[in-house]
Motif scaffolding. Structure first.
Motif, PDB file in Angstrom:
ATOM      1  N   ASP A  48       2.512  10.564  -2.674  1.00  0.00           N
ATOM      2  CA  ASP A  48       2.781  10.948  -4.065  1.00  0.00           C
ATOM      3  C   ASP A  48       1.995  10.093  -5.062  1.00  0.00           C
ATOM      4  N   THR A  49       1.197   9.156  -4.554  1.00  0.00           N
ATOM      5  CA  THR A  49       0.227   8.389  -5.357  1.00  0.00           C
ATOM      6  C   THR A  49      -1.056   8.325  -4.545  1.00  0.00           C
ATOM      7  N   GLN A  50      -2.162   8.017  -5.209  1.00  0.00           N
ATOM      8  CA  GLN A  50      -3.437   7.975  -4.499  1.00  0.00           C
ATOM      9  C   GLN A  50      -3.418   6.883  -3.442  1.00  0.00           C
ATOM     10  N   PRO A  51      -3.662   7.263  -2.161  1.00  0.00           N
ATOM     11  CA  PRO A  51      -3.730   6.242  -1.112  1.00  0.00           C
ATOM     12  C   PRO A  51      -5.067   5.507  -1.156  1.00  0.00           C
TER      13      PRO A  51
ATOM     14  N   GLY B  80       0.267  16.570  -7.953  1.00  0.00           N
ATOM     15  CA  GLY B  80       0.986  15.327  -7.670  1.00  0.00           C
ATOM     16  C   GLY B  80       0.994  14.921  -6.209  1.00  0.00           C
ATOM     17  N   THR B  81       0.341  15.696  -5.340  1.00  0.00           N
ATOM     18  CA  THR B  81       0.297  15.360  -3.908  1.00  0.00           C
ATOM     19  C   THR B  81      -1.128  15.040  -3.485  1.00  0.00           C
ATOM     20  N   TRP B  82      -1.279  13.899  -2.827  1.00  0.00           N
ATOM     21  CA  TRP B  82      -2.556  13.468  -2.255  1.00  0.00           C
ATOM     22  C   TRP B  82      -2.461  13.619  -0.747  1.00  0.00           C
ATOM     23  N   GLY B  83      -3.583  13.871  -0.103  1.00  0.00           N
ATOM     24  CA  GLY B  83      -3.611  13.964   1.353  1.00  0.00           C
ATOM     25  C   GLY B  83      -4.691  13.087   1.929  1.00  0.00           C
TER      26      GLY B  83
ATOM     27  N   LEU C  14       0.851  -1.180   0.000  1.00  0.00           N
ATOM     28  CA  LEU C  14       0.000   0.000   0.000  1.00  0.00           C
ATOM     29  C   LEU C  14       0.891   1.235   0.000  1.00  0.00           C
ATOM     30  N   PRO C  15       0.436   2.292  -0.643  1.00  0.00           N
ATOM     31  CA  PRO C  15       1.248   3.506  -0.640  1.00  0.00           C
ATOM     32  C   PRO C  15       1.506   3.975   0.794  1.00  0.00           C
ATOM     33  N   GLN C  16       2.725   4.349   1.064  1.00  0.00           N
ATOM     34  CA  GLN C  16       3.099   4.864   2.372  1.00  0.00           C
ATOM     35  C   GLN C  16       3.260   6.378   2.271  1.00  0.00           C
ATOM     36  N   PRO C  17       2.835   7.109   3.316  1.00  0.00           N
ATOM     37  CA  PRO C  17       3.002   8.563   3.260  1.00  0.00           C
ATOM     38  C   PRO C  17       4.479   8.930   3.241  1.00  0.00           C
ATOM     39  N   TYR C  18       4.814   9.954   2.486  1.00  0.00           N
ATOM     40  CA  TYR C  18       6.196  10.425   2.485  1.00  0.00           C
ATOM     41  C   TYR C  18       6.404  11.463   3.580  1.00  0.00           C
ATOM     42  N   ARG C  19       5.281  11.968   4.123  1.00  0.00           N
ATOM     43  CA  ARG C  19       5.367  12.942   5.212  1.00  0.00           C
ATOM     44  C   ARG C  19       4.029  12.996   5.926  1.00  0.00           C
ATOM     45  N   SER C  20       4.064  13.311   7.210  1.00  0.00           N
ATOM     46  CA  SER C  20       2.851  13.511   8.005  1.00  0.00           C
ATOM     47  C   SER C  20       3.027  14.770   8.836  1.00  0.00           C
TER      48      SER C  20
ATOM     49  N   LEU D 201     -10.098  12.106   2.086  1.00  0.00           N
ATOM     50  CA  LEU D 201      -9.137  12.045   0.989  1.00  0.00           C
ATOM     51  C   LEU D 201      -9.135  13.372   0.241  1.00  0.00           C
ATOM     52  N   ILE D 202      -7.946  13.924   0.060  1.00  0.00           N
ATOM     53  CA  ILE D 202      -7.785  15.178  -0.666  1.00  0.00           C
ATOM     54  C   ILE D 202      -6.977  14.888  -1.926  1.00  0.00           C
ATOM     55  N   GLN D 203      -7.527  15.262  -3.070  1.00  0.00           N
ATOM     56  CA  GLN D 203      -6.840  15.061  -4.339  1.00  0.00           C
ATOM     57  C   GLN D 203      -5.897  16.241  -4.613  1.00  0.00           C
ATOM     58  N   PRO D 204      -4.918  16.033  -5.488  1.00  0.00           N
ATOM     59  CA  PRO D 204      -4.028  17.139  -5.845  1.00  0.00           C
ATOM     60  C   PRO D 204      -4.834  18.348  -6.351  1.00  0.00           C
TER      61      PRO D 204
END
Length: 112
Positions: free
Chosen positions: A107-110, A52-55, A24-30, A84-87
């Motif tokens: 950096d990809t859709q979680p 390019g950033t998802w939240g 599963l995509p892992q967050p690059y930052r929190s 979920l927040i889209q770019p």
């Protein structure tokens, strides 16, 4: 005297397949964990994520109202429901009483 014959064999069952781990995509930052007092004013007013950033807004305690500005849709977030927040999607949040929350960035859709 011979004992009973053990020529009857149970059918062989194939060994169970190990579950395939899906990465599963892992967050690059929190963000740090915010409460209703430390929640930055910038998150309480309309803002968006860069291209390019998802939240994913994760509520740890309490409830938070997420408003998507383009559709005026409002979602009640809780520990069971993340947002979920889209770019580049314009949005803002509003705490509904005492809260604890953080935002994970991908950096990809979680998932979810």
């Amino acid at each position: 005297m011979n004992g009973p014959s053990h020529s009857h064999r149970e059918p062989q069952t194939p060994p169970e397949q190990a579950p395939v781990a899906v990465a599963l995509p892992q967050p690059y930052r929190s963000t740090p964990v915010f409460d209703e007092i430390s929640l930055p004013a910038a998150l309480r007013s309309a803002h968006s994520l860069k291209a390019g950033t998802w939240g994913r807004i994760c509520v740890i305690e309490g409830q938070l109202k997420l408003t998507y500005c383009d559709t005026h849709e409002q979602v009640l977030l809780s520990p069971e429901v993340s947002g979920l927040i889209q770019p580049q999607q314009l949005h803002f949040v509003e705490p509904l009483g005492p809260i604890k929350m953080r935002i994970d960035f991908f950096d990809t859709q979680p998932d979810g």
